[in-house]
Design a protein around this motif. Sequence first.
Motif, short mmCIF file in Angstrom:
data_model
loop_
_atom_site.label_atom_id
_atom_site.label_comp_id
_atom_site.label_asym_id
_atom_site.label_seq_id
_atom_site.Cartn_x
_atom_site.Cartn_y
_atom_site.Cartn_z
N GLY A 26 59.39 36.06 21.17
CA GLY A 26 60.59 36.98 21.30
C GLY A 26 61.75 36.06 22.05
O GLY A 26 61.88 35.09 22.09
N PHE A 27 63.26 36.64 22.13
CA PHE A 27 63.75 36.08 22.70
C PHE A 27 63.90 36.82 24.19
O PHE A 27 63.76 37.72 24.51
CB PHE A 27 65.37 37.13 21.89
CG PHE A 27 65.26 36.43 20.39
CD1 PHE A 27 66.02 35.39 20.25
CD2 PHE A 27 65.50 36.97 19.31
CE1 PHE A 27 66.72 34.87 18.48
CE2 PHE A 27 65.07 37.07 18.03
CZ PHE A 27 66.00 35.58 17.54
N THR A 72 60.59 32.06 22.52
CA THR A 72 59.69 32.53 22.89
C THR A 72 58.67 32.40 21.58
O THR A 72 58.70 32.88 20.46
CB THR A 72 58.35 33.30 23.98
OG1 THR A 72 59.85 33.45 25.39
CG2 THR A 72 57.40 32.72 23.97
N LEU A 73 58.03 30.93 21.80
CA LEU A 73 57.00 30.75 19.97
C LEU A 73 55.90 30.98 20.69
O LEU A 73 55.73 31.35 19.90
CB LEU A 73 57.44 29.37 19.85
CG LEU A 73 58.70 28.98 19.15
CD1 LEU A 73 58.79 27.33 19.07
CD2 LEU A 73 58.96 29.67 18.52
N ALA A 78 58.84 27.25 23.80
CA ALA A 78 59.89 28.16 23.39
C ALA A 78 61.12 27.42 22.99
O ALA A 78 60.75 25.59 23.36
CB ALA A 78 60.36 28.31 24.70
N ILE A 79 62.18 27.22 22.43
CA ILE A 79 62.76 27.05 21.58
C ILE A 79 64.42 27.15 22.37
O ILE A 79 64.52 28.36 22.21
CB ILE A 79 63.06 26.45 19.91
CG1 ILE A 79 64.23 25.89 19.89
CG2 ILE A 79 63.69 28.11 19.60
CD1 ILE A 79 64.11 25.18 18.20
N GLU A 80 65.31 26.52 23.01
CA GLU A 80 66.41 27.38 23.54
C GLU A 80 67.72 26.21 23.19
O GLU A 80 67.99 25.46 23.43
CB GLU A 80 65.93 27.34 25.37
CG GLU A 80 66.98 27.24 26.00
CD GLU A 80 66.13 27.89 27.70
OE1 GLU A 80 65.57 28.19 27.81
OE2 GLU A 80 66.57 26.84 27.78
N ARG A 254 64.06 38.68 29.31
CA ARG A 254 63.24 38.74 27.63
C ARG A 254 62.83 40.09 27.56
O ARG A 254 63.42 40.90 27.87
CB ARG A 254 61.86 38.21 28.87
CG ARG A 254 61.42 37.43 28.47
CD ARG A 254 60.36 36.65 28.84
NE ARG A 254 60.11 34.64 29.22
CZ ARG A 254 60.11 34.47 30.89
NH1 ARG A 254 59.57 35.93 31.33
NH2 ARG A 254 59.74 33.48 30.42
N PHE A 255 63.42 40.18 25.89
CA PHE A 255 63.54 41.06 25.27
C PHE A 255 62.16 41.54 24.76
O PHE A 255 61.68 41.12 24.31
CB PHE A 255 64.65 41.14 23.70
CG PHE A 255 65.84 40.61 24.22
CD1 PHE A 255 67.39 41.70 24.93
CD2 PHE A 255 66.35 39.82 25.02
CE1 PHE A 255 68.09 41.61 25.31
CE2 PHE A 255 67.52 39.26 24.71
CZ PHE A 255 68.32 40.32 24.71
#
Length: 255
Positions: A26-27, A72-73, A78-80, A254-255
């Motif tokens: 999630g984002f 979050t993968l 995670a990619i940021e 975090r959503f």
Amino acid sequence: MKRHYVLGMLVAWCIAPISASAVEPGFYLGVEAGQSRARIGMGDSVIASPGAVTSTSSDERDTTLGFYVGYTLSNHFAIEFSYADLGESAYTIEREIDFVLPPIPTIPSLRPDPGTLPPFFTDFPSSGVITGPVFIVPEREETTIDSQSFALTLVGRYALTERVSFIGRAGLSAHLLDANLRFWFDGQEGAVRIGDLDESAAGGLVGIGVEWDFHSSWHLRVQAQRHFMLEDAAFINNVERGDVTTLTGGIGYRF
């Protein structure tokens, strides 16, 4: 005893299990602030100029502010994307000046094209007669460089406890640099035709830190990052701005 009890409760709460939703894909987004330190100084190929340099100094520390948006993968990756105002750095040169070149002819037709002037020629008036010297080496000059960073990084997480994780990152960072030159003649601040001093540069970014999930949706993080410059950005008078190191603290949702 009461103090020890409160401390024990706090430690127990920090390491207690959190809900599974905190590690689900999630984002998330957050803001961070701290201190930056940018390497700044003269380059390797300094051009000699009249006047003896008596001292140099640099101001390399400033406040950094920014935000980050990530996805979050998995539990570990995670990619940021992040943006940071890395603040301002300055380099100052003091000289002992012992001569001034004579004035140029006062005939307007013999005035040189301002676009061809060396760095320390003053502005020429559009009309009228020049009555004073037009080429002077400053006794003091200060180059100030402000920078902003846009970065894309891969973030790895390693759980230390149920709530606390070690984080590391690696990626690319693009910098937008804006430089200004101020200088002084006989104690008076002046201005020169310096043209456009905007530059851009890119390089790698690495960082390490600790992240605390104090809530199923909220986290705190402390991290140190290094912005590497593939090539030092050289500005007027061969002043260069190099790698930037930041130490920040942030809060995210975090959503």
